[in-house]
Design an enzyme around this catalytic site. Structure first.
Site, short mmCIF file in Angstrom:
data_model
loop_
_atom_site.label_atom_id
_atom_site.label_comp_id
_atom_site.label_asym_id
_atom_site.label_seq_id
_atom_site.Cartn_x
_atom_site.Cartn_y
_atom_site.Cartn_z
N SER A 234 0.80 -1.23 0.00
CA SER A 234 0.00 0.00 0.00
C SER A 234 0.83 1.28 0.00
O SER A 234 0.33 2.34 -0.35
CB SER A 234 -0.93 0.01 1.22
N HIS A 262 -5.30 -3.84 -1.43
CA HIS A 262 -5.07 -3.00 -2.61
C HIS A 262 -4.89 -3.82 -3.88
O HIS A 262 -4.67 -3.25 -4.95
CB HIS A 262 -3.84 -2.12 -2.38
N LYS A 294 -12.11 -0.47 -0.58
CA LYS A 294 -11.32 0.12 -1.66
C LYS A 294 -12.04 -0.11 -2.99
O LYS A 294 -13.00 0.59 -3.28
CB LYS A 294 -9.90 -0.40 -1.58
N1 PLP Z 1 -4.79 -3.89 4.95
C1 PLP Z 1 -4.17 -2.97 4.18
C2 PLP Z 1 -2.97 -3.38 3.39
C3 PLP Z 1 -4.63 -1.66 4.13
O1 PLP Z 1 -4.01 -0.77 3.36
C4 PLP Z 1 -5.78 -1.32 4.90
C5 PLP Z 1 -6.31 0.05 4.88
O2 PLP Z 1 -5.92 0.93 4.18
C6 PLP Z 1 -6.37 -2.29 5.69
C7 PLP Z 1 -5.86 -3.57 5.69
C8 PLP Z 1 -7.56 -1.97 6.53
O3 PLP Z 1 -8.71 -1.85 5.74
P1 PLP Z 1 -9.91 -0.87 6.09
O4 PLP Z 1 -9.46 0.52 5.80
O5 PLP Z 1 -10.97 -1.31 5.15
O6 PLP Z 1 -10.25 -1.06 7.52
#
Ligand code: PLP
Length: 444
Positions: A234, A262, A294
Site C-alpha cells: 500500500s 489494494h 477500496k
Molecule cells: N490492509 C491494508 C494493506 C490496508 O491498506 C488497509 C487500509 O488501508 C487495511 C488492511 C484496513 O482496511 P480498512 O481501511 O478497510 O479497515
C-alpha cells in the site's frame, strides 16, 4: 518566515518523530498533581490527564512546527465532493490522487441504487451480532460472491478491514506460534500479530531467502507459523513473488496470509488480485484477506479460505463474534460492486493502463518512484518528512491532491508523496500531476 534557531528543535522533532517520553528529563515526568494516592508517590498528570499524555506532545509539537513555517496541516483536509478523480477540497477544484476508489465504483449508479434498495428493505443497521440474531441473507450472498471471486470454499465478512486482520491473526495464533511479517506490513497485521502473543519476526521486504533461512533455524520451536504479506503493497506499490512464497510455506509447513486490500480490482486481467496475476491456484494459499473499502466502494473486511478456516473464525474471531453484522447497504454495495467488476473487465484494464502511464511519465520526468511496479499505487520518494509535507502543500496550491506519507506510516527518512491511480483518471490528469510534481520538487 521565522529564523531557523527558534524552530530548530521543533523541526528536529518533526524530522525525527522521536517521542518526548524518550527525551523528557526526569523532572518533567515527575511533575505532580499534588494528590497522593494512598501511601504511594504522587501521581504525575500523565497518569490521568489526556492533555499530558507523553505521546500527545510530539503531535502538538509537530503542528506547532508546521504553523511556524506557515504550512497547513496536510491531513484531515475537508473534501466537499465524493471520491472522484476531479473533486473539490476546501473550496478548491482538485485533481485527486488520494482515494482508493480504484475502479470508480463509488460513483456507479447501480452500486448507489443497490445501497438505497437495501436500506429500504433491511434498514440501515443489522442491529445484532450475526451469531445472536443478526444473520441475514445479504451476509450469505456477499460471502458466496467473495468466495467465488477468490476461488475458495468459503468467505467471512466483518465490519472493518483493520479489525478483520486483528481478529483473524489474533484468533489463529498464540504464544507457542510464530508470525513472520514483511517489513512493509500494514498496521492491522502488525497489531494482529502483537495481540496474538505469538513470537514476531520482521522479514526484510520481499526477502524470501531470509524467511527460508530463518525457518530452517526456528520452525521446530513453534507450533503454527504464519507468513503475512500484501498482494500489492500500500505504500510502495510493488508485489510479492507468490510462487516463491507458496514454495516456501509448503517447504516449512507454514500458513500463508495475503492481504489483498489494494490488490483486488488492481491486479489480474479481471481484477481478482495476486493469484490471478501470478496464475496460481488460489486454494494453495491458506488465508486471503481483503477489504470492502477500496475497489468495492463499501466498508468492511473479509477472509476467503477453506470451509474449516471460515467455520473456525465464525466461532472464534472476536471482531466477528462480538461485533455487529455488516450493515445491509454496505453488504449490498460490496456485492454489487464485485459483480460489476466481474462482469466488465474494461475499467480494470483502464486502471492498469493509468498505473503504467503514471509510472512511465514519472520516471521520464526524473522522479524517484521507489519500488513501484506501475499498478494502482506509485510513491514519489522524498525522504525528509518536512519536504514531503511542503511538496504536498505546493501541489495542492496547483490543484493536485497527493498526500504525504511520513513516519510512522513508513520508515524514517523514507517520506513520500503517494499517488493512488484510478480507472477514472485521464491521461491529461496524469500528465498534469507528474509535471506539477516535477516542478514542485525542483523548486523546493
Ligand atoms: N490492509 C491494508 C494493506 C490496508 O491498506 C488497509 C487500509 O488501508 C487495511 C488492511 C484496513 O482496511 P480498512 O481501511 O478497510 O479497515
Amino acid at each position: 518566515m521565522t529564523s531557523a534557531s527558534p524552530h530548530a528543535a521543533l523541526l528536529q522533532q518533526l524530522r525525527s518523530q522521536a517521542t518526548v517520553r524518550d527525551q523528557a528529563p526526569a523532572s518533567t515526568l515527575a511533575e505532580t498533581s499534588g494528590a497522593p494516592v494512598g501511601n504511594s508517590a504522587p501521581l504525575s498528570k500523565e497518569a490521568y490527564d489526556f492533555g499530558e499524555l507523553p505521546d500527545y506532545r510530539p503531535i502538538k509539537l509537530q503542528r506547532a512546527a508546521l504553523a511556524s513555517l506557515d504550512l497547513d496541516h496536510p491531513f484531515f483536509r475537508l473534501g466537499e465532493g465524493d471520491s472522484a478523480a476531479a473533486t473539490q477540497i476546501e473550496g478548491e477544484p482538485q485533481i485527486s490522487f488520494a482515494s482508493y476508489d480504484y475502479l470508480g465504483l463509488n460513483r456507479h449508479p447501480e452500486v448507489r441504487s443497490a445501497a438505497k434498495a437495501a436500506i429500504d428493505h433491511w434498514g440501515v443497521s443489522t442491529s445484532a451480532s450475526r451469531l445472536v440474531g443478526g444473520e441475514r441473507p445479504y451476509h450469505r450472498s456477499l460471502e458466496r460472491a467473495l468466495a467465488d471471486m477468490q476461488g475458495t470454499e468459503a468467505a467471512l465478512a466483518m465490519v472493518s478491514g483493520h479489525a478483520t486482520n486483528l481478529a483473524t491473526i489474533g484468533a489463529l495464533l498464540g504464544p507457542k506460534d510464530l508470525i513472520i511479517l514483511d517489513q512493509f506490513s500494514h498496521n492491522s497485521v502488525v497489531e494482529g500479530a502483537r495481540i496474538s502473543g505469538a513470537t514476531r519476526l520482521i522479514a526484510p521486504h520481499n526477502d524470501y531467502g531470509w524467511i527460508d533461512d530463518t525457518l530452517r533455524q526456528v520452525r521446530e520451536q513453534h507450533r503454527h507459523v504464519l507468513i503475512a504479506v500484501e498482494g500489492l503493497y500500500s505504500m510502495d506499490g510493488d508485489t510479492p513473488d507468490l510462487a516463491e512464497l507458496v514454495a516456501l510455506k509448503t517447504r516449512h509447513r507454514a500458513w500463508l496470509m495475503v492481504d489483498e486490500a489494494h490488490a483486488l480490482g488492481c491486479l489480474g486481467a479481471t481484477g481478482r488480485g495476486l493469484a490471478e496475476a501470478a496464475g496460481i491456484d488460489p486454494t494453495v494459499v491458506e488465508i486471503w484477506m481483503g477489504t470492502l473499502s477500496k475497489t468495492l466502494a463499501s466498508c468492511g473486511g473479509y477472509i476467503c479460505g477453506s470451509a474449516a478456516l471460515i467455520d473456525y473464525l465464525r466461532a472464534r474471531a472476536p471482531g466477528f463474534v462480538y461485533s455487529v453484522g455488516l450493515a445491509a447497504p454496505l453488504a449490498a454495495t460490496a456485492e454489487t460492486a464485485l459483480r460489476i467488476m466481474q462482469r466488465d473487465p474494461e475499467p480494470v484494464a483502464r486502471l492498469a493502463a493509468n498505473g503504467r502511464l503514471f509510472l512511465d511519465r514519472a520516471r521520464a520526468a526524473g522522479l524517484d518512484t521507489g519500488l513501484s511496479e506501475g499498478h494502482a499505487i506509485t510513491p514519489v520518494m522524498i525522504g525528509d518528512s518536512l519536504r514531503a509535507v511542503r511538496a504536498s502543500e505546493a501541489l495542492f496550491a496547483k490543484g493536485i491532491n497527493a498526500l504525504p506519507i511520513i513516519h510512522p506510516g513508513v520508515p524514517e527518512r523514507s517520506a513520500r508523496l503517494r499517488f493512488f491511480l484510478t480507472a477514472d483518471h485521464t491521461p491529461e490528469m496524469i500528465n498534469a500531476a507528474v509535471q506539477a510534481t516535477a516542478e514542485v520538487l525542483a523548486d523546493l
